[in-house]
Write a protein that holds these residues in place. Structure first.
Motif, PDB file in Angstrom:
ATOM      1  N   ALA A 174     -39.558 -35.743 -66.562  1.00 34.85           N
ATOM      2  CA  ALA A 174     -38.279 -35.507 -66.445  1.00 34.85           C
ATOM      3  C   ALA A 174     -38.454 -34.651 -67.380  1.00 34.85           C
ATOM      4  CB  ALA A 174     -37.036 -36.433 -66.518  1.00 34.85           C
TER       5      ALA A 174
ATOM      6  N   THR B 172     -30.178 -37.692 -67.966  1.00 34.09           N
ATOM      7  CA  THR B 172     -31.737 -36.857 -67.935  1.00 34.09           C
ATOM      8  C   THR B 172     -31.576 -34.974 -68.183  1.00 34.09           C
ATOM      9  OG1 THR B 172     -32.502 -38.915 -66.474  1.00 34.09           O
ATOM     10  CG2 THR B 172     -34.776 -36.988 -67.470  1.00 34.09           C
ATOM     11  N   VAL B 173     -31.120 -33.815 -67.544  1.00 33.63           N
ATOM     12  CA  VAL B 173     -31.206 -33.070 -67.835  1.00 33.63           C
ATOM     13  C   VAL B 173     -30.209 -32.317 -68.991  1.00 33.63           C
ATOM     14  CG1 VAL B 173     -30.692 -30.889 -66.493  1.00 33.63           C
ATOM     15  CG2 VAL B 173     -31.243 -32.478 -64.819  1.00 33.63           C
TER      16      VAL B 173
ATOM     17  N   ALA C 131     -30.800 -31.133 -61.644  1.00 35.00           N
ATOM     18  CA  ALA C 131     -30.727 -32.463 -61.124  1.00 35.00           C
ATOM     19  C   ALA C 131     -30.742 -32.912 -60.047  1.00 35.00           C
ATOM     20  CB  ALA C 131     -29.806 -33.312 -62.510  1.00 35.00           C
TER      21      ALA C 131
ATOM     22  N   ARG D 146     -25.402 -28.498 -64.317  1.00 35.24           N
ATOM     23  CA  ARG D 146     -27.089 -30.008 -64.511  1.00 35.24           C
ATOM     24  C   ARG D 146     -26.609 -30.680 -62.884  1.00 35.24           C
ATOM     25  NH1 ARG D 146     -26.400 -26.663 -67.890  1.00 35.24           N
ATOM     26  NH2 ARG D 146     -26.743 -26.709 -70.661  1.00 35.24           N
TER      27      ARG D 146
ATOM     28  N   LYS E 110     -32.130 -38.097 -62.897  1.00 35.09           N
ATOM     29  CA  LYS E 110     -30.777 -38.295 -63.403  1.00 35.09           C
ATOM     30  C   LYS E 110     -29.501 -36.536 -64.230  1.00 35.09           C
ATOM     31  CE  LYS E 110     -30.388 -43.364 -62.941  1.00 35.09           C
ATOM     32  NZ  LYS E 110     -30.315 -44.463 -63.768  1.00 35.09           N
ATOM     33  N   HIS E 111     -28.023 -36.474 -64.145  1.00 42.19           N
ATOM     34  CA  HIS E 111     -27.893 -35.358 -64.423  1.00 42.19           C
ATOM     35  C   HIS E 111     -27.931 -35.885 -66.302  1.00 42.19           C
ATOM     36  CE1 HIS E 111     -24.377 -33.878 -66.285  1.00 42.19           C
ATOM     37  NE2 HIS E 111     -24.072 -33.110 -65.297  1.00 42.19           N
TER      38      HIS E 111
END
Length: 240
Positions: A156, A200-201, A191, A187, A197-198
């Protein structure tokens, strides 16, 4: 996965921009002598077209920033690309009766509508237009292939680093600063495009900020250590 040991080519939008640059800009005044070119202004959130609408034109982005997206099997929107000045949209639907995806403006934008198939007849009189269309079609294939490889092999954090480098390269090719720019997309869109996932960004951007590879102020991005960012993404070339 070891970020320093992984190597992939720069995602294809850079190659697309190079192909477009080699073809030169489309001369709209000359083109308008052969086809009716309609200029359209878009507000943020406004659609250029929606999936399923009859295909009738392709579009040249003159200003602004747009996203293309499709609906996944579970009904969620999946962002498939981001388009900026000089990009053509709608080429993914050539040969189909209907548009294959949605195209939505992310900020105030202007597009030039090129009716299809009349634009094909214009290609007979404007070889540079044919070159540009061919480059756009080839770029779609390269783009899909490169990002498919990236999403299948990178972590990621590496995906986010590669995305920022891609945005930097695209800004540079338009004559803007590759080291200081605004992310026109949120975001959630990033993502969706990167398949993560949001949150994670957000975490990846924060970590890259802590490592002093970038400086993040909401959507404002400054690249502080481009070589470090490239190492993070598994790329070796230096951004000039």
């Amino acid at each position: 996965m070891n970020a320093l040991a992984t190597h992939i080519p720069m995602p294809a939008p850079v190659a697309v921009q190079q192909g477009m640059a080699s073809a030169g800009p489309i001369d709209i005044e000359q083109l308008s002598r052969h086809v009716q070119v309609l200029r359209r202004k878009l507000a943020p959130g406004q659609h250029v077209y929606r999936a399923g609408q009859p295909f009738h034109a392709i579009y040249l982005v003159h200003a602004g920033f747009l996203k293309t997206c499709e609906l996944s099997e579970d009904g969620r929107e999946r962002v498939t690309s981001f388009r900026m000045r000089g990009d053509l949209v709608g080429v993914e639907s050539i040969g189909l009766a209907h548009y294959a995806c949605d195209v939505v403006a992310l900020d105030d934008s202007e597009i030039w509508e090129l009716p299809y198939p009349p634009v094909l007849h214009a290609c007979l009189r404007m070889p540079e237009l044919q070159i540009r269309l061919t480059a756009a079609l080839a770029g779609e294939i390269r783009n899909d292939r490169a990002w498919m490889l990236a999403l299948g092999t990178l972590t990621a954090e590496q995906r986010v680093a590669a995305f920022l480098l891609d945005m930097a390269e695209r800004h540079m090719r338009l004559g803007f600063s590759p080291r200081h720019f605004l992310l026109r997309m949120g975001r959630a869109d990033i993502a969706s495009f990167l398949g993560i996932k949001h949150e994670t960004v957000t975490r990846a951007l924060s970590r890259l900020d802590r490592l002093q590879c970038i400086d993040v102020q909401r959507r404002e991005i400054r690249l502080l250590d481009t070589d470090g960012l490239r190492r993070m993404a598994g790329q070796g070339a230096t951004l000039h």
